[in-house]
Structures are given as C-alpha cells and as structure tokens.
Motif scaffolding. Sequence first.
Motif, PDB file in Angstrom:
ATOM      1  N   ILE A 132       0.822  -1.220   0.000  1.00 34.84           N
ATOM      2  CA  ILE A 132       0.000   0.000   0.000  1.00 34.84           C
ATOM      3  C   ILE A 132       0.855   1.268   0.000  1.00 34.84           C
ATOM      4  O   ILE A 132       0.346   2.344  -0.249  1.00 34.84           O
ATOM      5  CB  ILE A 132      -1.033   0.042   1.147  1.00 34.84           C
ATOM      6  CG1 ILE A 132      -0.377   0.125   2.519  1.00 34.84           C
ATOM      7  CG2 ILE A 132      -1.985  -1.120   1.057  1.00 34.84           C
ATOM      8  CD1 ILE A 132      -1.360   0.334   3.653  1.00 34.84           C
ATOM      9  N   SER A 133       2.144   1.143   0.230  1.00 34.55           N
ATOM     10  CA  SER A 133       3.009   2.324   0.226  1.00 34.55           C
ATOM     11  C   SER A 133       3.539   2.652  -1.166  1.00 34.55           C
ATOM     12  O   SER A 133       4.255   3.633  -1.337  1.00 34.55           O
ATOM     13  CB  SER A 133       4.176   2.137   1.202  1.00 34.55           C
ATOM     14  OG  SER A 133       4.941   1.018   0.818  1.00 34.55           O
ATOM     15  N   GLU A 134       3.160   1.873  -2.183  1.00 34.70           N
ATOM     16  CA  GLU A 134       3.593   2.122  -3.565  1.00 34.70           C
ATOM     17  C   GLU A 134       3.162   3.524  -4.010  1.00 34.70           C
ATOM     18  O   GLU A 134       2.003   3.895  -3.879  1.00 34.70           O
ATOM     19  CB  GLU A 134       2.984   1.071  -4.505  1.00 34.70           C
ATOM     20  CG  GLU A 134       3.186   1.338  -5.974  1.00 34.70           C
ATOM     21  CD  GLU A 134       4.645   1.305  -6.405  1.00 34.70           C
ATOM     22  OE1 GLU A 134       5.043   2.211  -7.140  1.00 34.70           O
ATOM     23  OE2 GLU A 134       5.373   0.383  -6.009  1.00 34.70           O
ATOM     24  N   LYS A 135       4.103   4.294  -4.525  1.00 39.53           N
ATOM     25  CA  LYS A 135       3.797   5.673  -4.913  1.00 39.53           C
ATOM     26  C   LYS A 135       4.094   5.989  -6.375  1.00 39.53           C
ATOM     27  O   LYS A 135       3.691   7.028  -6.867  1.00 39.53           O
ATOM     28  CB  LYS A 135       4.570   6.632  -4.018  1.00 39.53           C
ATOM     29  CG  LYS A 135       4.087   6.615  -2.586  1.00 39.53           C
ATOM     30  CD  LYS A 135       4.852   7.593  -1.732  1.00 39.53           C
ATOM     31  CE  LYS A 135       4.294   7.651  -0.349  1.00 39.53           C
ATOM     32  NZ  LYS A 135       4.875   6.771   0.605  1.00 39.53           N
ATOM     33  N   LYS A 136       4.790   5.108  -7.070  1.00 41.58           N
ATOM     34  CA  LYS A 136       5.186   5.398  -8.448  1.00 41.58           C
ATOM     35  C   LYS A 136       4.220   4.849  -9.487  1.00 41.58           C
ATOM     36  O   LYS A 136       3.858   5.542 -10.425  1.00 41.58           O
ATOM     37  CB  LYS A 136       6.596   4.872  -8.712  1.00 41.58           C
ATOM     38  CG  LYS A 136       7.647   5.616  -7.928  1.00 41.58           C
ATOM     39  CD  LYS A 136       9.029   5.117  -8.243  1.00 41.58           C
ATOM     40  CE  LYS A 136      10.041   5.901  -7.400  1.00 41.58           C
ATOM     41  NZ  LYS A 136      11.395   5.423  -7.596  1.00 41.58           N
ATOM     42  N   ARG A 137       3.813   3.616  -9.308  1.00 43.07           N
ATOM     43  CA  ARG A 137       2.921   2.988 -10.286  1.00 43.07           C
ATOM     44  C   ARG A 137       1.468   3.393 -10.032  1.00 43.07           C
ATOM     45  O   ARG A 137       1.107   3.765  -8.920  1.00 43.07           O
ATOM     46  CB  ARG A 137       3.051   1.466 -10.225  1.00 43.07           C
ATOM     47  CG  ARG A 137       4.423   0.995 -10.675  1.00 43.07           C
ATOM     48  CD  ARG A 137       4.521  -0.505 -10.698  1.00 43.07           C
ATOM     49  NE  ARG A 137       4.546  -0.998  -9.322  1.00 43.07           N
ATOM     50  CZ  ARG A 137       4.301  -2.248  -8.976  1.00 43.07           C
ATOM     51  NH1 ARG A 137       4.010  -3.137  -9.879  1.00 43.07           N
ATOM     52  NH2 ARG A 137       4.346  -2.616  -7.713  1.00 43.07           N
ATOM     53  N   LYS A 138       0.651   3.277 -11.065  1.00 43.90           N
ATOM     54  CA  LYS A 138      -0.773   3.581 -10.942  1.00 43.90           C
ATOM     55  C   LYS A 138      -1.547   2.431 -10.309  1.00 43.90           C
ATOM     56  O   LYS A 138      -2.527   2.655  -9.614  1.00 43.90           O
ATOM     57  CB  LYS A 138      -1.379   3.874 -12.322  1.00 43.90           C
ATOM     58  CG  LYS A 138      -0.910   5.155 -12.950  1.00 43.90           C
ATOM     59  CD  LYS A 138      -1.572   5.322 -14.307  1.00 43.90           C
ATOM     60  CE  LYS A 138      -1.105   6.567 -15.010  1.00 43.90           C
ATOM     61  NZ  LYS A 138      -1.752   6.693 -16.336  1.00 43.90           N
ATOM     62  N   MET A 139      -1.115   1.199 -10.601  1.00 46.92           N
ATOM     63  CA  MET A 139      -1.835   0.026 -10.130  1.00 46.92           C
ATOM     64  C   MET A 139      -0.848  -1.042  -9.665  1.00 46.92           C
ATOM     65  O   MET A 139       0.273  -1.107 -10.150  1.00 46.92           O
ATOM     66  CB  MET A 139      -2.727  -0.551 -11.234  1.00 46.92           C
ATOM     67  CG  MET A 139      -3.770   0.425 -11.740  1.00 46.92           C
ATOM     68  SD  MET A 139      -5.019  -0.374 -12.751  1.00 46.92           S
ATOM     69  CE  MET A 139      -6.186  -0.804 -11.465  1.00 46.92           C
ATOM     70  N   ILE A 140      -1.333  -1.880  -8.744  1.00 42.77           N
ATOM     71  CA  ILE A 140      -0.537  -2.987  -8.221  1.00 42.77           C
ATOM     72  C   ILE A 140      -1.420  -4.219  -8.056  1.00 42.77           C
ATOM     73  O   ILE A 140      -2.645  -4.116  -8.067  1.00 42.77           O
ATOM     74  CB  ILE A 140       0.109  -2.635  -6.859  1.00 42.77           C
ATOM     75  CG1 ILE A 140      -0.975  -2.223  -5.843  1.00 42.77           C
ATOM     76  CG2 ILE A 140       1.184  -1.574  -7.009  1.00 42.77           C
ATOM     77  CD1 ILE A 140      -0.463  -2.038  -4.418  1.00 42.77           C
ATOM     78  N   ILE A 141      -0.765  -5.358  -7.865  1.00 44.06           N
ATOM     79  CA  ILE A 141      -1.476  -6.589  -7.519  1.00 44.06           C
ATOM     80  C   ILE A 141      -1.391  -6.739  -6.005  1.00 44.06           C
ATOM     81  O   ILE A 141      -0.323  -6.598  -5.417  1.00 44.06           O
ATOM     82  CB  ILE A 141      -0.857  -7.806  -8.231  1.00 44.06           C
ATOM     83  CG1 ILE A 141      -1.047  -7.665  -9.746  1.00 44.06           C
ATOM     84  CG2 ILE A 141      -1.482  -9.107  -7.725  1.00 44.06           C
ATOM     85  CD1 ILE A 141      -0.345  -8.721 -10.572  1.00 44.06           C
ATOM     86  N   THR A 142      -2.539  -6.987  -5.378  1.00 41.18           N
ATOM     87  CA  THR A 142      -2.596  -7.183  -3.926  1.00 41.18           C
ATOM     88  C   THR A 142      -3.219  -8.546  -3.635  1.00 41.18           C
ATOM     89  O   THR A 142      -3.705  -9.217  -4.540  1.00 41.18           O
ATOM     90  CB  THR A 142      -3.428  -6.082  -3.234  1.00 41.18           C
ATOM     91  OG1 THR A 142      -4.790  -6.186  -3.665  1.00 41.18           O
ATOM     92  CG2 THR A 142      -2.904  -4.694  -3.545  1.00 41.18           C
TER      93      THR A 142
END
Length: 185
Positions: A132-142
């Motif tokens: 949840i701390s990802e700040k660069k990409r628009k989307m992630i897999i959780t």
Amino acid sequence: MVLQFFTKFLFNLTREKKIINIMLTGGRSAALVYSKVDINNIVNNKIRIFLTDERNVGPRSKNSNYRNVLNNLLNNKIKSKIKFEPLIDRSNTLEENLIKYSKKIPTSIDLLVLTLGDDGHIASLFPNDIRISEKKRKMIITKEPQKKKKRVSITQKIIKNSANTVVLVPGAKKGNILGKMKYNK
C-alpha cells in the motif's frame, strides 16, 4: 445526501468539461448509491469510467466490480457517450491486465469514489500490506489477507492525484473503523 451530491456533481462536471474521467469502486455500499443514480440521464458529454480495483474474476462474475457498476449505475446499458471497459480480461494474466489497464488511466481523475471495507481496506489496499506504500505505479497486484486471493488495485498515486475524492463510510461499524484509522496514522 450522498446520492444528491453524486448526481449534482456529475451534472455540474458535464457542464464544465467535454470529457469526464470518473473512477469507481465496487462493493455493497457503492452499489446502494449507484442503483439510485441513472447516469444515462445525466450524460451530456463523454464520460470515461474506470475501476479502482477488481478481483481476479471475469467481468460477468457476481464478485466483479465491473458487473456491480454495470448493473447498478448503468442499468446494464452502456450508451455511446460512456466508455467503460472491464479491468480483467480472463484471456490475459493478471499482470498483463494490470499493465494494459494502467495505460488507459488518465493523469487526472475528475471524481474518485471509494468505500471503506469492513477490515479497513480502501480499493484493494489492505491494512498492514507493504504494497500500500507504492507511490510510483498507478496500479498494483494485492492479496486479500484472509482468502489470499489476488486483486488489482489503484495506488496512492491515483488517489492523491484525483481532483475530487468521495469515500463512502456507511454505518456505525465502518464509522468506528474510520475513527480508529484517523488516530493510527
């Protein structure tokens, strides 16, 4: 009150802009609001609808946020002025879907609608997950903490760059969760 805000806000946006970018969540709370708004009666201009997150299911699955929005907000009809595509295409891998959908998301979202989950998650950003701390990409897999099922979710980058954000927090239980979150920065 939420319904009136949502309807009036969309109506005002259609008067101000030629193309409106909205990003919507799924879930029971959102479905209650969406089912009372007929967006087809508001649309004067082009509206592009994006999803905040999606489970790793096909667009017609009962657990699909795409299906939730399609059924409840659009009454199963996508008019020519509305562009709305599923986030998940079952013929692609989850990573391929993430990359493809991320490219479609515009730099600016005019209206972002989120809900607070029973466990404190927003979109598919679950508490205590390092992703949840990802700040660069628009989307992630959780992954869902309990079921360990994979999902695709927007990141803080999208949330922070949205022009207007609404978080639906219905009921006392979710109100208590929000209160705890407020003091657990």
